[in-house]
Scaffold this motif. Sequence first.
Motif, PDB file in Angstrom:
ATOM      1  N   LEU A 393       0.826  -1.213   0.000  1.00 33.26           N
ATOM      2  CA  LEU A 393       0.000   0.000   0.000  1.00 33.26           C
ATOM      3  C   LEU A 393       0.860   1.262   0.000  1.00 33.26           C
ATOM      4  CD1 LEU A 393      -2.748  -1.128   2.550  1.00 33.26           C
ATOM      5  CD2 LEU A 393      -2.956  -1.021   0.059  1.00 33.26           C
ATOM      6  N   TYR A 394       1.737   1.348  -0.993  1.00 35.52           N
ATOM      7  CA  TYR A 394       2.706   2.447  -1.057  1.00 35.52           C
ATOM      8  C   TYR A 394       2.039   3.824  -1.025  1.00 35.52           C
ATOM      9  CZ  TYR A 394       6.054  -1.174  -2.377  1.00 35.52           C
ATOM     10  OH  TYR A 394       6.846  -2.288  -2.382  1.00 35.52           O
ATOM     11  N   SER A 395       0.907   3.960  -1.709  1.00 40.90           N
ATOM     12  CA  SER A 395       0.243   5.262  -1.770  1.00 40.90           C
ATOM     13  C   SER A 395      -0.510   5.597  -0.493  1.00 40.90           C
ATOM     14  CB  SER A 395      -0.723   5.302  -2.966  1.00 40.90           C
ATOM     15  OG  SER A 395      -0.015   5.259  -4.184  1.00 40.90           O
ATOM     16  N   CYS A 396      -0.500   4.672   0.461  1.00 36.69           N
ATOM     17  CA  CYS A 396      -1.227   4.894   1.716  1.00 36.69           C
ATOM     18  C   CYS A 396      -0.296   5.144   2.885  1.00 36.69           C
ATOM     19  CB  CYS A 396      -2.107   3.686   2.036  1.00 36.69           C
ATOM     20  SG  CYS A 396      -3.255   3.244   0.731  1.00 36.69           S
ATOM     21  N   GLU A 397       0.998   5.297   2.616  1.00 33.55           N
ATOM     22  CA  GLU A 397       1.971   5.449   3.695  1.00 33.55           C
ATOM     23  C   GLU A 397       1.905   6.813   4.366  1.00 33.55           C
ATOM     24  OE1 GLU A 397       5.606   4.604   1.679  1.00 33.55           O
ATOM     25  OE2 GLU A 397       5.424   2.423   1.931  1.00 33.55           O
ATOM     26  N   ARG A 398       1.348   7.801   3.682  1.00 35.59           N
ATOM     27  CA  ARG A 398       1.266   9.145   4.248  1.00 35.59           C
ATOM     28  C   ARG A 398       0.274   9.202   5.403  1.00 35.59           C
ATOM     29  NH1 ARG A 398       1.367  10.357  -1.619  1.00 35.59           N
ATOM     30  NH2 ARG A 398      -0.754   9.576  -1.559  1.00 35.59           N
ATOM     31  N   GLN A 399       0.587  10.014   6.376  1.00 33.98           N
ATOM     32  CA  GLN A 399      -0.370  10.328   7.423  1.00 33.98           C
ATOM     33  C   GLN A 399      -1.399  11.321   6.866  1.00 33.98           C
ATOM     34  OE1 GLN A 399      -0.391   8.825  10.504  1.00 33.98           O
ATOM     35  NE2 GLN A 399       1.252   7.581   9.611  1.00 33.98           N
ATOM     36  N   TYR A 400      -2.532  11.418   7.529  1.00 32.12           N
ATOM     37  CA  TYR A 400      -3.631  12.249   7.032  1.00 32.12           C
ATOM     38  C   TYR A 400      -3.187  13.680   6.717  1.00 32.12           C
ATOM     39  CZ  TYR A 400      -8.083  14.770   7.015  1.00 32.12           C
ATOM     40  OH  TYR A 400      -9.147  15.580   6.679  1.00 32.12           O
ATOM     41  N   ASN A 401      -2.456  14.303   7.635  1.00 30.46           N
ATOM     42  CA  ASN A 401      -2.055  15.700   7.442  1.00 30.46           C
ATOM     43  C   ASN A 401      -1.034  15.895   6.325  1.00 30.46           C
ATOM     44  OD1 ASN A 401      -3.751  16.744   9.409  1.00 30.46           O
ATOM     45  ND2 ASN A 401      -2.231  16.489  11.042  1.00 30.46           N
ATOM     46  N   HIS A 402      -0.432  14.810   5.857  1.00 32.97           N
ATOM     47  CA  HIS A 402       0.548  14.898   4.782  1.00 32.97           C
ATOM     48  C   HIS A 402      -0.007  14.364   3.466  1.00 32.97           C
ATOM     49  CE1 HIS A 402       3.823  16.170   7.422  1.00 32.97           C
ATOM     50  NE2 HIS A 402       3.384  15.281   8.298  1.00 32.97           N
ATOM     51  N   ARG A 403      -1.281  14.056   3.441  1.00 33.15           N
ATOM     52  CA  ARG A 403      -1.939  13.605   2.221  1.00 33.15           C
ATOM     53  C   ARG A 403      -1.975  14.768   1.222  1.00 33.15           C
ATOM     54  NH1 ARG A 403      -7.725  11.325   3.375  1.00 33.15           N
ATOM     55  NH2 ARG A 403      -8.441  13.359   2.602  1.00 33.15           N
ATOM     56  N   PHE A 404      -1.901  14.473  -0.043  1.00 33.96           N
ATOM     57  CA  PHE A 404      -1.756  15.530  -1.044  1.00 33.96           C
ATOM     58  C   PHE A 404      -2.877  16.558  -0.959  1.00 33.96           C
ATOM     59  CE2 PHE A 404      -2.051  17.541  -5.186  1.00 33.96           C
ATOM     60  CZ  PHE A 404      -0.726  17.828  -5.465  1.00 33.96           C
ATOM     61  N   ASP A 405      -4.131  16.105  -0.886  1.00 31.25           N
ATOM     62  CA  ASP A 405      -5.231  17.070  -0.887  1.00 31.25           C
ATOM     63  C   ASP A 405      -5.294  17.878   0.411  1.00 31.25           C
ATOM     64  OD1 ASP A 405      -6.004  14.681   0.435  1.00 31.25           O
ATOM     65  OD2 ASP A 405      -8.117  15.206   0.254  1.00 31.25           O
ATOM     66  N   ILE A 406      -4.909  17.260   1.532  1.00 30.42           N
ATOM     67  CA  ILE A 406      -4.933  17.979   2.805  1.00 30.42           C
ATOM     68  C   ILE A 406      -3.792  19.005   2.864  1.00 30.42           C
ATOM     69  CG2 ILE A 406      -4.828  17.749   5.313  1.00 30.42           C
ATOM     70  CD1 ILE A 406      -7.378  16.658   3.974  1.00 30.42           C
TER      71      ILE A 406
END
Length: 450
Positions: A393-406
């Motif tokens: 799940l490489y594209s899911c490694e980001r935490q919520y606050n570091h997600r592209f849209d956020i």
Amino acid sequence: MVDPRLLLASVFLIIVNNCYVYGRPLTFIEQQVQLCINQDIKRQPVIIDTDTDVDDLWAIHYLLNVPTVDVLAITTVGDGYSKPFYSGSNVLTFLDLIGCSNGVGVGYGVNLPLMSSGYVIPSSLLDAIDSYMTSPTCLNQSANIFLQPSPFGSIELIKLSLKYSKIPVDILVLGTMTNIATAISEDRSIISKIGTLYFSGGQFKSINSYTSLVPNLTVATYPESEETSDGSPNAYLDILALQRVGMSGIKNIVAMPLITQDTMLINLTQLNETLKRLNIQLKPFVLSFISSFVKCTSPNQTESYLKWWDNSAAQFMVQMQTNNSQGFCLRTQKVKSHYILSADSHQFYGQGMIDVETFLPNAHGLVNYTICTEANSDIFLAEFLNKISSEKLYSCERQYNHRFDIKLQQCMLKFENAEQQLNVAKQTSFPKAYVSFDLFIFFVCYLSSR
């Protein structure tokens, strides 16, 4: 005392920087937003646009496990195989069930086609897909009611993701083109930021396959209200959107045609044999999610009704991105296609024609496509199962606050406020100096561009 050469160099750099800004869509403040997002460009950014059919979710699961892909966003459209409300919520539920509840933003999109084809999806099929996750007779999963979609709707998310990405973004369309066509119509500057547009479906037949281009109203009610095996739903559910996107100026369009997808027939027995042969262990939910396709969507079908429509397009995209000569698509072809709104009324509306140049040499509006014309089911299935079993799940490694849209939202708020303060300062302090310097830079840029 300041070295005159240093001062001159500084002025020169300011002018060059401003010329660069004036010559591109992004303003200086927008450039700061882009830097603030801190996008990882080691992987190819991708937007997945989906009507949230079951095979779309397979495709999403596969791509999340591909190390060369960075899924920036998933945008949903409500004029395909799931009702508008469920098109986004089912993606959110699925992401949560596979362990990716916060890693990728999901935007809700357009609910009606640009021009209705008159096609009506059987309610029994819609109902089955809408309740696919939670129905006791299907997967019987609990939905997390606290899952939140992206703060941006699909259209805005597409436009902003393209605008602020540091590098061109590939788009994978697994449903109709409605969201993409709408985004392009609202902001044509984003076209240059689309790397390659990949499309699942469409037909690419010789013009000789069509007996007439005039609707024959004596044959049947036009347009038809039932699906035809000869048509591609992703095309004819919003044929006008497909035409607009095709003729928008996107440089690279790649399609996995329905006729090729339909050659990839694998039943549940073959699926289980492949898992055993490759010694692959899938999580119970994932295995149930794939094998329940027949039971949950069409109870009257036999087990051979296991199709790999949209996730074959996802795998074809990765094969093209990585120039993998050993991929499941064995042969590609470059074609010029012309899409038509209707043919002989007998289920032939919304079809693509090739060989148009040969038979109609003065035809206009032809669109360049690269299509897959031959596929190997065994190679495809091995790749698909290996990826979804890895659970990386490489594209899911980001935490919520570091997600592209956020991050995008946070950075826009931060620098838009700064821009407003700067504009106020310009208006109250030395307005003439600012205007004069801006005019000076403008004329220097203008002269240098001539």
